[in-house]
Design an enzyme around this catalytic site. Structure first.
Site, PDB file in Angstrom:
ATOM      1  N   LYS A 198      -1.325   1.229 -11.981  1.00 14.75           N
ATOM      2  CA  LYS A 198      -0.928   1.042 -10.586  1.00 14.75           C
ATOM      3  C   LYS A 198      -1.278   2.296  -9.768  1.00 14.75           C
ATOM      4  O   LYS A 198      -1.710   2.202  -8.624  1.00 14.75           O
ATOM      5  CB  LYS A 198       0.570   0.716 -10.483  1.00 14.75           C
ATOM      6  CG  LYS A 198       0.989   0.552  -9.038  1.00 14.75           C
ATOM      7  CD  LYS A 198       2.083  -0.426  -8.775  1.00 14.75           C
ATOM      8  CE  LYS A 198       2.260  -0.665  -7.282  1.00 14.75           C
ATOM      9  NZ  LYS A 198       3.664  -0.763  -6.878  1.00 14.75           N
ATOM     10  N   ASN A 216      -6.316  -1.320   4.914  1.00 15.60           N
ATOM     11  CA  ASN A 216      -6.873  -1.396   3.559  1.00 15.60           C
ATOM     12  C   ASN A 216      -8.219  -2.129   3.520  1.00 15.60           C
ATOM     13  O   ASN A 216      -9.169  -1.690   2.874  1.00 15.60           O
ATOM     14  CB  ASN A 216      -5.894  -2.092   2.611  1.00 15.60           C
ATOM     15  CG  ASN A 216      -4.617  -1.302   2.424  1.00 15.60           C
ATOM     16  OD1 ASN A 216      -4.516  -0.165   2.887  1.00 15.60           O
ATOM     17  ND2 ASN A 216      -3.633  -1.889   1.765  1.00 15.60           N
ATOM     18  N   ASN A 265      -3.030  -4.897   5.610  1.00 18.15           N
ATOM     19  CA  ASN A 265      -1.965  -3.885   5.415  1.00 18.15           C
ATOM     20  C   ASN A 265      -2.407  -2.512   5.859  1.00 18.15           C
ATOM     21  O   ASN A 265      -3.549  -2.110   5.590  1.00 18.15           O
ATOM     22  CB  ASN A 265      -1.677  -3.702   3.916  1.00 18.15           C
ATOM     23  CG  ASN A 265      -0.620  -4.598   3.408  1.00 18.15           C
ATOM     24  OD1 ASN A 265      -0.378  -5.644   3.972  1.00 18.15           O
ATOM     25  ND2 ASN A 265      -0.004  -4.176   2.310  1.00 18.15           N
ATOM     26  N   GLU A 280       3.969  10.414   0.042  1.00 16.68           N
ATOM     27  CA  GLU A 280       4.134  10.538  -1.416  1.00 16.68           C
ATOM     28  C   GLU A 280       2.890  11.168  -2.068  1.00 16.68           C
ATOM     29  O   GLU A 280       2.662  10.986  -3.252  1.00 16.68           O
ATOM     30  CB  GLU A 280       4.425   9.165  -2.022  1.00 16.68           C
ATOM     31  CG  GLU A 280       5.763   8.601  -1.574  1.00 16.68           C
ATOM     32  CD  GLU A 280       6.169   7.344  -2.330  1.00 16.68           C
ATOM     33  OE1 GLU A 280       7.168   7.366  -3.060  1.00 16.68           O
ATOM     34  OE2 GLU A 280       5.465   6.321  -2.184  1.00 16.68           O
TER      35      GLU A 280
HETATM   36  O1  PAF Z   1       1.345   1.942  -1.198  1.00 17.91           O
HETATM   37  C1  PAF Z   1       0.868   0.879  -0.762  1.00 17.91           C
HETATM   38  O2  PAF Z   1       0.661   0.688   0.435  1.00 17.91           O
HETATM   39  C2  PAF Z   1       0.579  -0.252  -1.744  1.00 17.91           C
HETATM   40  O3  PAF Z   1       0.936   0.176  -3.038  1.00 17.91           O
HETATM   41  C3  PAF Z   1      -0.877  -0.737  -1.733  1.00 17.91           C
HETATM   42  C4  PAF Z   1      -1.142  -1.567  -2.976  1.00 17.91           C
HETATM   43  C5  PAF Z   1      -1.846   0.420  -1.662  1.00 17.91           C
HETATM   44  C6  PAF Z   1      -1.101  -1.703  -0.599  1.00 17.91           C
HETATM   45  O4  PAF Z   1      -1.013  -1.169   0.669  1.00 17.91           O
END
Ligand code: PAF
Length: 322
Positions: A198, A216, A265, A280
């Site tokens: 991940k 993204n 996103n 983070e």
């Molecule tokens: O941190 C995030 O935003 C998510 O884990 C991901 C998969 C990169 C999608 O935006």
């Protein structure tokens, strides 16, 4: 309650530290199952709002309203059978400082956080056999305070960094309860590899989107950015291999696929930067750089990405001072 009776329930009282999207989703579903779930929030104002309005959970199957018990301090909660940690990685130490008053000798503490290094922090306050590590692929968005949207169901994997049979038995119970609550969960032997898998997606997407401010899906429209993404992930794969982990040979392709699957996103790191919040980065690209240094491996791309995102964090205060 009927579904709850079907599982022999050794987990009755639960504390969720960090009522963000994932914390509210997991805690909300456990509460709907009939467990006694407490949420710990660091914001008094948000805690009061959540107590008054509860959780509005949008799912593809409909909208549910779930009453919540939310507090800003541990007094009055008492020892819990399960504590789920969902805070941002840089708040892990403060979450860990709450644990002594929330645990008994069999409490399981489950970290469901992004990035690396959380078990090391938790180990300072409780035995490792009580620590469970989870990786979840649910797509949950915080629409506004107390309102979350579950847009995509994905698996959740749980495991321990410690090969311990007793711990496995307890984890199996946790898996059963989460699955009964509607959070399909698998008990795995290789949770560290899954954490790294991940992590590769976050390595490929988060810093690059925070720096370019691209969504993204737009990241993979640029061949140059795609190259940088591949370089950052390839460095992280070398670190994973040196640690003796089975690195995912498809990691670059999977990160690109994740960009397309979440095309609209803004990554969590881009959202943090836009909201002038701490990111983070230290637990994602920064953690790879740290591990690489200890192993004598060069990770220049991740090092530059880390320095630049930390530079953006510094600029928040400078802008405010002008
Ligand atoms: O941190 C995030 O935003 C998510 O884990 C991901 C998969 C990169 C999608 O935006």
């Amino acid at each position: 309650m009927t579904r709850l009776r079907r599982v022999e329930c050794t987990i009755k009282r639960v504390a969720v530290i960090g009522p963000g999207a994932i914390g509210l989703f997991f805690g909300g579903l456990l509460s709907r199952l009939g467990l006694d779930v407490w949420f710990l929030d660091k914001s008094e104002e948000r805690a009061a709002y959540l107590v008054k309005h509860g959780l509005l959970l949008e799912e593809t199957t409909g909208v549910t309203s779930i009453p919540l018990k939310v507090t800003t301090d541990t007094t009055g909660i008492g020892p819990c059978d399960l504590v789920i940690i969902c805070v941002k990685s840089y708040d892990t130490e403060s979450a860990a400082s709450l644990l002594p008053s929330l645990i008994h000798q069999n409490t399981l503490v489950l970290t469901l956080q992004n990035g690396l290094g959380h078990v090391e922090v938790l180990k300072k306050v409780l035995p490792e056999r009580q620590i469970a590590v989870g990786v979840t692929f649910h797509g949950v968005t915080l629409v506004e305070t107390g309102h979350i949207r579950h847009a995509g169901a994905g698996p959740t994997c749980i495991g321990s960094f410690l090969p311990d049979e007793k711990a496995r038995g307890q984890l199996a119970k946790l898996v059963e309860i989460l699955t009964t609550a509607g959070l399909a969960t698998k008990l795995v032997d290789n949770i560290e590899e899954i954490v790294w898998n991940k992590l590769m997606v976050n390595i490929g997407i988060n810093a690059l989107s925070a720096l370019t401010r691209l969504k993204n899906g737009d990241l993979v429209k640029s061949p140059e950015i795609q190259n940088l993404m591949a370089m950052a992930i390839t460095e992280a794969l070398a670190v994973a291999r040196s640690k003796g982990l089975r690195a995912n040979p498809q990691a670059v392709e999977e990160a690109k696929a994740a960009c397309l699957a979440t095309a609209e996103n803004r990554s969590s790191m881009l959202q943090d930067v836009l909201n002038k919040k701490r990111t983070e980065i230290e637990a994602i690209n920064g953690a790879v750089v740290k591990e690489a240094k200890a192993l004598g491996i060069a990770t220049p791309v991740n090092e530059v990405l880390t320095i630049l995102v930390k530079g953006i964090e510094k600029s928040y205060n400078l802008q405010a001072e002008r």
